[in-house]
Design a protein around this motif. Structure first.
Motif, PDB file in Angstrom:
ATOM      1  N   ALA A 121       0.814  -1.208   0.000  1.00  0.00           N
ATOM      2  CA  ALA A 121       0.000   0.000   0.000  1.00  0.00           C
ATOM      3  C   ALA A 121       0.854   1.268   0.000  1.00  0.00           C
ATOM      4  O   ALA A 121       0.489   2.261  -0.642  1.00  0.00           O
ATOM      5  N   ASN A 122       1.991   1.232   0.670  1.00  0.00           N
ATOM      6  CA  ASN A 122       2.750   2.456   0.907  1.00  0.00           C
ATOM      7  C   ASN A 122       4.084   2.548   0.188  1.00  0.00           C
ATOM      8  O   ASN A 122       4.706   3.609   0.192  1.00  0.00           O
ATOM      9  N   TYR A 123       4.526   1.435  -0.439  1.00  0.00           N
ATOM     10  CA  TYR A 123       5.837   1.433  -1.086  1.00  0.00           C
ATOM     11  C   TYR A 123       5.758   0.848  -2.492  1.00  0.00           C
ATOM     12  O   TYR A 123       4.984  -0.071  -2.750  1.00  0.00           O
ATOM     13  N   SER A 124       6.597   1.380  -3.367  1.00  0.00           N
ATOM     14  CA  SER A 124       6.826   0.779  -4.679  1.00  0.00           C
ATOM     15  C   SER A 124       8.065  -0.093  -4.553  1.00  0.00           C
ATOM     16  O   SER A 124       9.128   0.382  -4.161  1.00  0.00           O
ATOM     17  N   LEU A 125       7.936  -1.377  -4.874  1.00  0.00           N
ATOM     18  CA  LEU A 125       8.993  -2.354  -4.636  1.00  0.00           C
ATOM     19  C   LEU A 125       9.604  -2.840  -5.938  1.00  0.00           C
ATOM     20  O   LEU A 125       8.902  -3.029  -6.936  1.00  0.00           O
ATOM     21  N   SER A 126      10.913  -3.080  -5.902  1.00  0.00           N
ATOM     22  CA  SER A 126      11.586  -3.633  -7.070  1.00  0.00           C
ATOM     23  C   SER A 126      12.844  -4.361  -6.630  1.00  0.00           C
ATOM     24  O   SER A 126      13.455  -4.022  -5.611  1.00  0.00           O
ATOM     25  N   ASP A 127      13.242  -5.402  -7.414  1.00  0.00           N
ATOM     26  CA  ASP A 127      14.527  -6.038  -7.165  1.00  0.00           C
ATOM     27  C   ASP A 127      15.623  -5.019  -7.398  1.00  0.00           C
ATOM     28  O   ASP A 127      15.558  -4.188  -8.315  1.00  0.00           O
ATOM     29  N   ASP A 128      16.673  -5.082  -6.577  1.00  0.00           N
ATOM     30  CA  ASP A 128      17.717  -4.058  -6.636  1.00  0.00           C
ATOM     31  C   ASP A 128      19.112  -4.667  -6.720  1.00  0.00           C
ATOM     32  O   ASP A 128      20.067  -4.140  -6.173  1.00  0.00           O
ATOM     33  N   GLY A 129      19.209  -5.810  -7.404  1.00  0.00           N
ATOM     34  CA  GLY A 129      20.509  -6.396  -7.658  1.00  0.00           C
ATOM     35  C   GLY A 129      21.080  -7.142  -6.475  1.00  0.00           C
ATOM     36  O   GLY A 129      20.435  -7.309  -5.443  1.00  0.00           O
ATOM     37  N   SER A 130      22.325  -7.589  -6.634  1.00  0.00           N
ATOM     38  CA  SER A 130      23.009  -8.381  -5.612  1.00  0.00           C
ATOM     39  C   SER A 130      24.390  -7.810  -5.351  1.00  0.00           C
ATOM     40  O   SER A 130      25.025  -7.244  -6.238  1.00  0.00           O
ATOM     41  N   SER A 131      24.861  -7.978  -4.117  1.00  0.00           N
ATOM     42  CA  SER A 131      26.196  -7.545  -3.737  1.00  0.00           C
ATOM     43  C   SER A 131      26.697  -8.432  -2.617  1.00  0.00           C
ATOM     44  O   SER A 131      25.991  -8.628  -1.615  1.00  0.00           O
ATOM     45  N   ASN A 132      27.887  -9.004  -2.797  1.00  0.00           N
ATOM     46  CA  ASN A 132      28.484  -9.879  -1.780  1.00  0.00           C
ATOM     47  C   ASN A 132      27.551 -10.999  -1.355  1.00  0.00           C
ATOM     48  O   ASN A 132      27.458 -11.356  -0.178  1.00  0.00           O
ATOM     49  N   GLY A 133      26.846 -11.563  -2.342  1.00  0.00           N
ATOM     50  CA  GLY A 133      25.958 -12.685  -2.064  1.00  0.00           C
ATOM     51  C   GLY A 133      24.622 -12.313  -1.459  1.00  0.00           C
ATOM     52  O   GLY A 133      23.842 -13.193  -1.090  1.00  0.00           O
ATOM     53  N   ILE A 134      24.330 -11.034  -1.360  1.00  0.00           N
ATOM     54  CA  ILE A 134      23.062 -10.563  -0.796  1.00  0.00           C
ATOM     55  C   ILE A 134      22.185 -10.015  -1.911  1.00  0.00           C
ATOM     56  O   ILE A 134      22.620  -9.176  -2.707  1.00  0.00           O
ATOM     57  N   ASP A 135      20.943 -10.489  -1.976  1.00  0.00           N
ATOM     58  CA  ASP A 135      19.957 -10.001  -2.939  1.00  0.00           C
ATOM     59  C   ASP A 135      19.136  -8.896  -2.289  1.00  0.00           C
ATOM     60  O   ASP A 135      18.614  -9.069  -1.187  1.00  0.00           O
ATOM     61  N   TYR A 136      18.997  -7.780  -2.994  1.00  0.00           N
ATOM     62  CA  TYR A 136      18.336  -6.613  -2.420  1.00  0.00           C
ATOM     63  C   TYR A 136      17.005  -6.300  -3.092  1.00  0.00           C
ATOM     64  O   TYR A 136      16.824  -6.509  -4.289  1.00  0.00           O
ATOM     65  N   VAL A 137      16.089  -5.772  -2.264  1.00  0.00           N
ATOM     66  CA  VAL A 137      14.837  -5.192  -2.725  1.00  0.00           C
ATOM     67  C   VAL A 137      14.860  -3.715  -2.351  1.00  0.00           C
ATOM     68  O   VAL A 137      15.244  -3.358  -1.229  1.00  0.00           O
ATOM     69  N   ARG A 138      14.467  -2.866  -3.277  1.00  0.00           N
ATOM     70  CA  ARG A 138      14.376  -1.436  -2.990  1.00  0.00           C
ATOM     71  C   ARG A 138      12.916  -1.055  -2.784  1.00  0.00           C
ATOM     72  O   ARG A 138      12.052  -1.412  -3.590  1.00  0.00           O
ATOM     73  N   ALA A 139      12.656  -0.338  -1.707  1.00  0.00           N
ATOM     74  CA  ALA A 139      11.308   0.144  -1.401  1.00  0.00           C
ATOM     75  C   ALA A 139      11.320   1.665  -1.446  1.00  0.00           C
ATOM     76  O   ALA A 139      12.031   2.308  -0.667  1.00  0.00           O
TER      77      ALA A 139
END
Length: 204
Positions: A121-139
Motif C-alpha cells: 500500500a505504501n511502497y513501490s517495490l523492485s529487485d535491486d541487484g546483488s552484492s556480496n551474495g546478498i539479494d536486495y529489494v528497494r522500497a
C-alpha cells in the motif's frame, strides 16, 4: 532523543526468511503474506556526515501491530508498540515518551512489520541487484512525507541479511540481523509496557 531511537521507530523493520530459488522481491512478498511473528538479534549503525553511532540488542514482532525493540549496548533503551501506543523508555534519562502508534509509525518500516497490508500500500517495490551474495529489494515510498528517500532490504541465502534506510537528511541507518526465528513463541504480555515508578512520562 537519541538519533538511534528515531531511526528504530522508523526502522523497526521488514524482516524475513528467504525461499530457495526465489528472488529478493518474491521472497519479501511471500514473507509479508505468510509470516505472523519474528524475533532475533540486531546490530545497528547510523551514519551521518559528522559521525557514526552503533548499537545492538534484541527484537520481537507479532502481527498485527505489536513490536518490542530493546537496545542492550552501549546503553539500555526499550521501544514497545502495543497496538495503540508506542512507548520509548530511556533508562539513563529515567524518561518515558508516549505516542499514539498510528501517528508514530505511519508509512514507516515499522508499519511494514506490524501490518501485512502496509508494504504494497505504501511502497513501490523492485529487485535491486546483488552484492556480496546478498539479494536486495528497494522500497520507495509512494508519498513524500515519510522521512525516507529509500529503503533497501537484503537477503542472503535463506535469511534476512540487513536493511539500509536513507532518510531525508542523508543519514544512512544499517541494521544487520542474526539468530532470526520466524516461528517464535511470543506472549502478548511481552508487548505491554508499564512505566517504572519515579520516571518522567512525556506524551507527544
Amino acid at each position: 532523543m537519541r538519533i538511534l531511537s528515531q531511526a528504530v521507530l522508523s526502522g523497526i523493520l521488514a524482516f524475513s526468511t528467504a525461499w530457495v530459488n526465489a528472488g529478493g522481491l518474491e521472497t519479501l512478498q511471500k514473507f509479508n503474506a505468510d509470516t505472523d511473528g519474528i524475533s532475533g538479534q540486531f546490530s545497528q549503525s547510523v551514519k551521518s556526515k559528522k559521525r557514526t553511532q552503533t548499537t545492538a540488542g534484541t527484537f520481537a514482532i507479532q502481527r498485527p501491530g505489536l513490536f518490542r525493540w530493546e537496545y542492550t549496548q552501549p546503553y539500555k533503551q526499550i521501544i514497545v508498540g502495543d497496538g495503540n501506543t508506542v512507548w520509548l523508555y530511556d533508562q539513563d534519562l529515567a524518561q518515558v515518551t508516549k505516542r499514539a502508534q498510528n501517528q508514530t509509525i505511519g508509512d514507516s518500516p515499522a508499519a511494514i512489520l506490524s501490518n501485512k497490508t502496509a508494504l504494497n500500500a505504501n511502497y513501490s517495490l523492485s529487485d535491486d541487484g546483488s552484492s556480496n551474495g546478498i539479494d536486495y529489494v528497494r522500497a520507495l515510498p509512494k508519498r513524500s512525507n515519510t522521512g525516507y528517500q529509500n529503503i533497501r532490504i537484503g537477503f542472503k541465502g535463506e535469511n534476512l541479511a540487513n536493511m539500509q534506510l536513507k532518510d531525508s537528511f542523508g543519514n544512512l541507518t544499517t541494521i544487520t540481523f542474526s539468530k532470526i526465528n520466524t516461528h517464535p513463541q511470543l506472549n502478548r504480555a511481552q508487548f505491554k509496557f508499564t512505566p517504572p515508578k519515579g520516571v518522567d512520562v512525556l506524551t507527544q
